[in-house]
Design a protein around this motif. Structure first.
Motif, short mmCIF file in Angstrom:
data_model
loop_
_atom_site.label_atom_id
_atom_site.label_comp_id
_atom_site.label_asym_id
_atom_site.label_seq_id
_atom_site.Cartn_x
_atom_site.Cartn_y
_atom_site.Cartn_z
N VAL A 157 77.24 112.10 -69.52
CA VAL A 157 77.33 111.75 -70.95
C VAL A 157 78.80 111.70 -71.41
O VAL A 157 79.18 110.84 -72.20
N GLN A 158 79.63 112.60 -70.88
CA GLN A 158 81.05 112.56 -71.26
C GLN A 158 81.91 111.93 -70.18
O GLN A 158 82.95 111.35 -70.48
N ASP A 179 74.94 114.77 -65.17
CA ASP A 179 75.02 114.48 -66.61
C ASP A 179 76.38 113.83 -66.86
O ASP A 179 77.41 114.51 -66.90
N TYR A 199 76.64 122.20 -71.29
CA TYR A 199 75.94 121.75 -72.51
C TYR A 199 75.18 120.47 -72.18
O TYR A 199 75.75 119.52 -71.64
N HIS A 200 73.88 120.45 -72.52
CA HIS A 200 73.08 119.27 -72.17
C HIS A 200 72.26 118.72 -73.33
O HIS A 200 71.53 117.75 -73.15
N GLY A 201 72.33 119.33 -74.53
CA GLY A 201 71.60 118.75 -75.65
C GLY A 201 70.90 119.77 -76.50
O GLY A 201 71.06 120.98 -76.31
N LYS A 227 76.73 108.56 -75.39
CA LYS A 227 78.01 108.46 -76.09
C LYS A 227 78.67 107.08 -76.00
O LYS A 227 78.33 106.19 -76.75
N SER A 272 69.80 109.09 -77.42
CA SER A 272 70.79 110.18 -77.40
C SER A 272 70.86 110.78 -76.01
O SER A 272 69.95 110.62 -75.19
N GLY A 273 71.95 111.51 -75.79
CA GLY A 273 72.13 112.21 -74.52
C GLY A 273 71.06 113.26 -74.31
O GLY A 273 70.59 113.48 -73.19
N THR A 274 70.67 113.93 -75.39
CA THR A 274 69.60 114.93 -75.30
C THR A 274 68.34 114.31 -74.72
O THR A 274 67.75 114.82 -73.76
N ASN A 279 68.67 113.43 -71.02
CA ASN A 279 68.48 114.58 -70.12
C ASN A 279 67.03 115.04 -70.12
O ASN A 279 66.49 115.43 -69.08
C1 LIG Z 1 77.40 116.50 -71.35
C2 LIG Z 1 76.49 116.26 -72.52
N1 LIG Z 1 75.18 116.07 -72.31
C3 LIG Z 1 74.34 115.83 -73.33
C4 LIG Z 1 74.78 115.79 -74.63
C5 LIG Z 1 73.80 115.54 -75.74
O1 LIG Z 1 74.00 114.27 -76.26
P1 LIG Z 1 73.48 113.91 -77.74
O2 LIG Z 1 74.32 114.68 -78.70
O3 LIG Z 1 73.69 112.41 -77.81
O4 LIG Z 1 72.05 114.26 -77.80
C6 LIG Z 1 76.14 115.96 -74.89
C7 LIG Z 1 76.65 115.89 -76.29
O5 LIG Z 1 77.74 116.31 -76.59
C8 LIG Z 1 77.02 116.21 -73.81
O6 LIG Z 1 78.33 116.40 -74.01
#
Ligand SMILES: Cc1ncc(COP(=O)(O)O)c(C=O)c1O
Length: 435
Positions: A246-247, A244, A138-140, A274, A110-112, A115
């Motif tokens: 992720v998006q 980050d 937002y980072h998780g 993602k 996961s992104g969480t 990070n």
């Molecule tokens: C920029 C960003 N970082 C981290 C995350 C966390 O990712 P995850 O939900 O896969 O843990 C998200 C999730 O929306 C995100 O948008």
């Protein structure tokens, strides 16, 4: 089974802080291309892709077949204690694409976790738990990543293993710097960084972790070049920069493959999640070997980079590159952003139509002000659904419509979705006037 039964069962057994979209929530039961069908047989064009995660679309043969080939071997899981061919292959591709010299890759689910791993590396490398983060980020949902999430609504605990100091994002519409002319915002953001370092830290900060475009924050961002201006100051102190992505990764912004490239710098680490799995749980960190190696004990993820998710990841990345989906995002994104600006950009309840490539936001305000109008955003959001289009919602104040369609979106689908959006925005705005 009716949708209502399922909703009641959902509410009875799942926690209420895990929200569902729509006044009447939808169960999606099948999908193809950029379209999904709900349990009532209603089909929608999908401009949100399960929060930018179904990056290639639904039921893509190349991805399905790659996963089926792996399933047919009888091996779903081995653990990372054994060599995983497709994990190594995917790491090689991501290292090459990252733009980071001599890169290493660590896979997570996961992104969480991505990070969290990046923070582990940066804090160990720098021997410091002081971290810089950006307001409205937002980072998780782990303690460390909630601790660097600058959005009260998404930060569910005061417990934080890090010592965090907050920077202004430099966005155009909100925050102190928004009052400044475009040309002065980078200088002001740099001044803010210097002041934060001097007043809120005790030196030896580990890193700045930032999104090139804030996703949950409503697709807002500072001026292009801001990361470079920040990095100049960070370099004076040896502070690492973590992007980050992720998006923003994988060409979604159309103009670049990574969001950081809009700034003319290369980060020390970048995190991804993602879209790379197109729905399979796949995420990770890629970065400079020296920083990636700064983990002083065994660190291991049971499922991270497993044979199934990395089989999918390789197929996703190959598809993305073979079909030049970055160029497709630029072209179809332009249809949407230009169409929206022409049709609704002048409405006094629309503060901004913004975005890059297929990462687009419309921010709603009370006419003639910058006061957020979350109720109007919700009406438009429900109106899109009624018209057959799934979109997302977000922003610090819940007043931003977010679009992040699969990067395979066709021109015709872009125009079809645009027409539904315009109709929903116009009728939502008209309803505001008559209230
Ligand atoms: C920029 C960003 N970082 C981290 C995350 C966390 O990712 P995850 O939900 O896969 O843990 C998200 C999730 O929306 C995100 O948008």
């Amino acid at each position: 089974m009716t949708a209502d039964d399922l909703l009641a069962r959902h509410r009875a057994v799942l926690p209420s802080w895990m929200p569902l979209y729509y006044a009447e929530p939808i169960e999606l039961v099948s999908g193809e291309g950029r379209r999904v069908t709900d349990a009532q047989g209603r089909t929608y064009l999908d401009f949100f892709g399960g929060v930018l995660t179904n990056m290639i679309g639904y039921d893509i043969a190349e991805i399905r077949e790659a996963v089926q080939r792996q399933l047919a071997t009888g091996i779903v899981h081995t653990s990372t204690l054994y060599l995983i061919r497709q994990q190594v292959e995917l790491a090689e591709k991501i290292a090459r694409l990252s733009g980071i010299p001599d890169a290493r890759v660590f896979f997570t689910n996961s992104g969480t976790e991505a990070n969290e791993a990046a923070l582990l590396m940066a804090t160990n490398h720098r021997r410091s738990h002081q971290v810089l983060a950006v307001r409205n980020s937002y980072h998780g949902r782990s303690y460390a990543t909630m601790g660097i999430t600058g959005n009260r609504g998404w930060s569910a605990s005061q417990l934080n293993p890090l010592q965090v100091a907050w920077l202004h994002s430099g966005e155009r519409l909100r925050g102190l710097l928004a009052r400044l002319p475009e040309a002065d915002r980078i200088d002001a953001a740099v001044e803010d960084l210097r002041e934060v370092l001097a007043t809120q830290t005790s030196g030896d900060v580990a890193c700045l972790l930032a999104e090139p475009i804030q996703g949950v924050g409503g697709f807002v961002h500072g001026p292009d070049g801001l990361f470079a201006a920040w990095k100049k100051v960070l370099d004076e102190h040896g502070i690492l920069l973590i992007s980050d992505e992720v998006q923003t990764g994988w060409g979604r912004t159309g103009e670049h493959f990574w969001g950081y490239q809009a700034h003319g710098i290369t980060p020390d680490l970048l995190t991804f999640a993602k879209g790379i799995g197109n729905g399979f749980a796949l995420a990770g960190v890629v970065g400079r070997a020296e920083v990636m190696e700064a983990v002083p004990a065994i660190s291991f993820s049971t499922f991270g980079g497993n044979p199934i998710s990395t089989a999918a990841g390789n197929a996703v990345l190959d598809y993305l590159l073979d079909h030049d989906l970055q160029a497709n995002a630029a072209r179809t994104g332009a249809i949407l952003v230009e169409g929206l600006r022409a049709a609704v950009g002048d409405l006094d309840c629309v503060a901004e139509v913004r975005g890059k490539g297929l990462m687009l936001g419309v921010e709603f305000v009370r006419p003639g002000t910058t006061e957020p109008d979350a109720a109007l955003a919700t009406r438009v959001f429900e109106g899109c659904r009624a018209g057959g289009l799934l979109v997302g919602k977000g922003g610090l104040h819940g007043n931003v419509l977010r679009m992040g369609p699969p990067l395979t979106l066709t021109d015709q689908e872009a125009r079809e979705g645009l027409a539904i959006l315009v109709e929903a925005i116009r009728s939502g705005a008209a309803e505001s006037v008559t209230r």
